[in-house]
Design an enzyme around this catalytic site. Structure first.
Site, PDB file in Angstrom:
ATOM      1  N   HIS A 168       0.833  -1.202   0.000  1.00  0.00           N
ATOM      2  CA  HIS A 168       0.000   0.000   0.000  1.00  0.00           C
ATOM      3  C   HIS A 168       0.866   1.250   0.000  1.00  0.00           C
ATOM      4  O   HIS A 168       2.044   1.207   0.355  1.00  0.00           O
ATOM      5  CB  HIS A 168      -0.862   0.021   1.259  1.00  0.00           C
ATOM      6  CG  HIS A 168      -0.024   0.007   2.510  1.00  0.00           C
ATOM      7  ND1 HIS A 168       0.536  -1.152   2.999  1.00  0.00           N
ATOM      8  CD2 HIS A 168       0.391   1.002   3.330  1.00  0.00           C
ATOM      9  CE1 HIS A 168       1.252  -0.859   4.069  1.00  0.00           C
ATOM     10  NE2 HIS A 168       1.179   0.435   4.296  1.00  0.00           N
ATOM     11  N   HIS A 175       5.352   6.561  -1.009  1.00  0.00           N
ATOM     12  CA  HIS A 175       6.152   5.342  -1.154  1.00  0.00           C
ATOM     13  C   HIS A 175       5.336   4.093  -0.857  1.00  0.00           C
ATOM     14  O   HIS A 175       4.291   4.166  -0.207  1.00  0.00           O
ATOM     15  CB  HIS A 175       7.347   5.387  -0.179  1.00  0.00           C
ATOM     16  CG  HIS A 175       6.942   5.277   1.257  1.00  0.00           C
ATOM     17  ND1 HIS A 175       6.444   6.350   1.975  1.00  0.00           N
ATOM     18  CD2 HIS A 175       6.921   4.228   2.110  1.00  0.00           C
ATOM     19  CE1 HIS A 175       6.157   5.968   3.202  1.00  0.00           C
ATOM     20  NE2 HIS A 175       6.423   4.667   3.318  1.00  0.00           N
TER      21      HIS A 175
END
EC number: 3.1.-.-
Lengths: 172, 172
Positions: free
Chosen positions: B34, B115
């Site tokens: 995720h 990220h």
């Protein structure tokens, strides 16, 4: 890709289920505790967009339902799986039926037994021991479920949520 | 209860991330790959209903965005975590900012570095070895993200999706 539709119970009931699952269910880490409403089906990226809309339409017609967990039961001898038994109410039967109508492409493979799995993939000996223990613990828990989730499976077996559908309708 | 808001990338990018995570990330089984848009925050059952509505309102104003994964990077020496670097576009900055406005209760703790974590909790020696390897693999991948998810954490650390929000608006 593989998809499924489930209800996730409250954190409280999930925590209780996981206290068993971490010891007795090898799928423990693949998906959090859930009640399946539409078992695993295959769909392509394009098919799923259409299916997802159809599922949303079905779910939105129904109203939130009560999940009443009434105790511990087992699918043995069909399969050595132990579960929290969920009351098979008319609301649940109707929702499950609507999620398996023709436009949704697939018939239910098994008779619908609403449940939350807490132990599986055991030998028969292990199953009998654990089942005897868990049955003694008992369970009587009510809660409201107001949403379902459409999930897809990753290559390594983990499930990711694709979409949430709210039960916002009037139908039981 | 602990909550967070994330974007799950496509199965393709999740499968790639997991091919590293299964070896290098002890959180591998707690949550699928995720990108975090709003880091962990505490809320009660009543607070979350209000917060969830505010988050939906924010997300619905924004349009789907491009997630451009441009390579592998590391947070070392701050923390030994390696990640797929995601392009910090204006769309992402705006969405992140809107998810940390006053009505949503909490300021972002760190500077926003979009990220997808693929390795963490390593010793410095391990980190340096693995980072050198992963950097060589390279990455250049584009995809569209059209939804965010609000998650809550179970007692044993696993994350469950509470709600999906579609990016259906016009704002970048």
């Amino acid at each position: 890709m593989k998809y499924g539709v489930v209800a996730f119970p409250s954190k409280k009931l999930q925590d209780l289920a996981n206290s068993y699952r971490k010891r007795y269910d090898p799928h423990y880490s693949l998906i959090t505790p859930h009640m399946t409403l539409k078992g695993v089906f295959e769909a392509s990226d394009t098919e799923i967009e259409v299916l997802s809309n159809s599922i949303r339409n079905v779910v939105q017609r129904h109203k939130p339902f009560t999940l009443h967990a009434t105790g511990v039961s087992s699918f043995a001898p069909t399969t050595n799986a132990i579960y929290f038994k969920v009351d098979k109410t008319e609301a649940l039967i109707n929702l499950h039926e609507d999620l398996h109508k023709e436009s949704l492409g697939l018939k239910a493979e098994h008779t619908f037994v609403p449940h939350i799995t807490i132990a599986q993939k055991m030998s028969s000996g292990e199953h009998d021991d654990i089942y005897a223990q868990l049955k003694m613990a008992g369970l009587n828990h009510d809660e409201t479920i107001d949403r379902l989730h459409l999930l897809y499976q990753l290559e390594d077996g983990y499930w990711t949520v694709y979409e949430t559908f709210r039960l916002t309708g009037a139908e039981n």
